[in-house]
Design a protein around this motif. Structure first.
Motif, PDB file in Angstrom:
ATOM      1  N   ALA A  60      -4.071  52.284  30.016  1.00 58.38           N
ATOM      2  CA  ALA A  60      -4.180  53.047  28.773  1.00 58.38           C
ATOM      3  C   ALA A  60      -4.208  52.086  27.596  1.00 58.38           C
ATOM      4  O   ALA A  60      -3.602  51.019  27.630  1.00 58.38           O
ATOM      5  CB  ALA A  60      -3.009  54.014  28.632  1.00 58.38           C
ATOM      6  N   ALA A  61      -4.942  52.477  26.557  1.00 55.88           N
ATOM      7  CA  ALA A  61      -5.038  51.655  25.348  1.00 55.88           C
ATOM      8  C   ALA A  61      -5.201  52.568  24.144  1.00 55.88           C
ATOM      9  O   ALA A  61      -5.717  53.678  24.245  1.00 55.88           O
ATOM     10  CB  ALA A  61      -6.231  50.712  25.446  1.00 55.88           C
ATOM     11  N   ASP A  62      -4.753  52.070  22.994  1.00 58.23           N
ATOM     12  CA  ASP A  62      -4.906  52.789  21.732  1.00 58.23           C
ATOM     13  C   ASP A  62      -6.275  52.457  21.143  1.00 58.23           C
ATOM     14  O   ASP A  62      -6.643  51.293  21.024  1.00 58.23           O
ATOM     15  CB  ASP A  62      -3.805  52.382  20.761  1.00 58.23           C
ATOM     16  N   MET A  63      -7.027  53.478  20.800  1.00 57.31           N
ATOM     17  CA  MET A  63      -8.344  53.315  20.177  1.00 57.31           C
ATOM     18  C   MET A  63      -8.358  54.126  18.890  1.00 57.31           C
ATOM     19  O   MET A  63      -8.577  55.341  18.923  1.00 57.31           O
ATOM     20  CB  MET A  63      -9.458  53.792  21.109  1.00 57.31           C
ATOM     21  N   ASN A  64      -8.057  53.490  17.775  1.00 56.65           N
ATOM     22  CA  ASN A  64      -8.050  54.146  16.463  1.00 56.65           C
ATOM     23  C   ASN A  64      -7.142  55.368  16.415  1.00 56.65           C
ATOM     24  O   ASN A  64      -7.527  56.415  15.897  1.00 56.65           O
ATOM     25  CB  ASN A  64      -9.466  54.525  16.044  1.00 56.65           C
ATOM     26  N   ASN A  99      -9.602  60.747  27.441  1.00 52.65           N
ATOM     27  CA  ASN A  99      -9.181  60.584  26.054  1.00 52.65           C
ATOM     28  C   ASN A  99      -8.034  61.565  25.832  1.00 52.65           C
ATOM     29  O   ASN A  99      -8.240  62.776  25.842  1.00 52.65           O
ATOM     30  CB  ASN A  99     -10.321  60.868  25.089  1.00 52.65           C
ATOM     31  N   LEU A 100      -6.848  61.029  25.640  1.00 55.95           N
ATOM     32  CA  LEU A 100      -5.663  61.872  25.482  1.00 55.95           C
ATOM     33  C   LEU A 100      -5.435  62.304  24.045  1.00 55.95           C
ATOM     34  O   LEU A 100      -4.605  63.171  23.789  1.00 55.95           O
ATOM     35  CB  LEU A 100      -4.417  61.141  25.993  1.00 55.95           C
ATOM     36  N   GLY A 101      -6.132  61.703  23.106  1.00 55.85           N
ATOM     37  CA  GLY A 101      -5.940  62.024  21.700  1.00 55.85           C
ATOM     38  C   GLY A 101      -4.636  61.444  21.181  1.00 55.85           C
ATOM     39  O   GLY A 101      -3.949  60.680  21.854  1.00 55.85           O
ATOM     40  N   GLU A 102      -4.295  61.821  19.986  1.00 56.08           N
ATOM     41  CA  GLU A 102      -3.086  61.275  19.345  1.00 56.08           C
ATOM     42  C   GLU A 102      -1.814  61.856  19.952  1.00 56.08           C
ATOM     43  O   GLU A 102      -0.925  61.120  20.380  1.00 56.08           O
ATOM     44  CB  GLU A 102      -3.118  61.557  17.842  1.00 56.08           C
ATOM     45  N   THR A 103      -1.717  63.177  20.008  1.00 59.99           N
ATOM     46  CA  THR A 103      -0.506  63.798  20.536  1.00 59.99           C
ATOM     47  C   THR A 103      -0.369  63.538  22.030  1.00 59.99           C
ATOM     48  O   THR A 103       0.723  63.257  22.518  1.00 59.99           O
ATOM     49  CB  THR A 103      -0.505  65.318  20.250  1.00 59.99           C
ATOM     50  N   GLY A 104      -1.483  63.602  22.746  1.00 63.87           N
ATOM     51  CA  GLY A 104      -1.456  63.280  24.177  1.00 63.87           C
ATOM     52  C   GLY A 104      -1.008  61.856  24.414  1.00 63.87           C
ATOM     53  O   GLY A 104      -0.293  61.559  25.373  1.00 63.87           O
ATOM     54  N   GLY A 105      -1.412  60.961  23.525  1.00 61.53           N
ATOM     55  CA  GLY A 105      -0.980  59.570  23.616  1.00 61.53           C
ATOM     56  C   GLY A 105       0.511  59.426  23.398  1.00 61.53           C
ATOM     57  O   GLY A 105       1.181  58.622  24.063  1.00 61.53           O
ATOM     58  N   CYS A 106       1.045  60.208  22.491  1.00 63.92           N
ATOM     59  CA  CYS A 106       2.485  60.209  22.250  1.00 63.92           C
ATOM     60  C   CYS A 106       3.217  60.696  23.503  1.00 63.92           C
ATOM     61  O   CYS A 106       4.200  60.094  23.932  1.00 63.92           O
ATOM     62  CB  CYS A 106       2.822  61.095  21.050  1.00 63.92           C
TER      63      CYS A 106
END
Length: 92
Positions: free
Chosen positions: A15-19, A34-41
């Motif tokens: 997993a990596a942060d992309m913008n 793509n998990l999005g912002e909240t999914g990434g959290c």
């Protein structure tokens, strides 16, 4: 899925942060997500196994949302991660 259900990430995922969005690749299948912002959290919080109830508690501290709304929004996302084999869910 209930609040006592313990969630654990599948191993072998990158997993990596992309913008601000978290993108992930399943090395075994070659599929990207793509998990999005909240999914990434949520993904970050699941670095260690965590119960659904504890996950929701942490999310409501992070976001301005009621516990009921958080459960309503998060459970379908968690179930989709289980269906895709990205996390496991064990009811204790």
């Amino acid at each position: 899925m209930i609040e006592q259900t313990v969630l654990k990430r599948k191993e072998g995922l990158m997993a990596a942060d992309m913008n601000g969005s978290t993108v992930m690749m399943d090395i075994e299948t070659g599929k990207y997500y793509n998990l999005g912002e909240t999914g990434g959290c949520i993904w970050a919080l699941l670095e260690e196994p965590l119960s659904v109830g504890n996950l929701v508690d942490r999310l409501i501290c992070e976001y301005n949302v009621s516990r009921e709304q958080c459960m309503e929004d998060v459970l379908p996302f968690l179930e989709s991660l289980v269906e895709r084999g990205l996390i496991t869910a064990v009811e204790e």
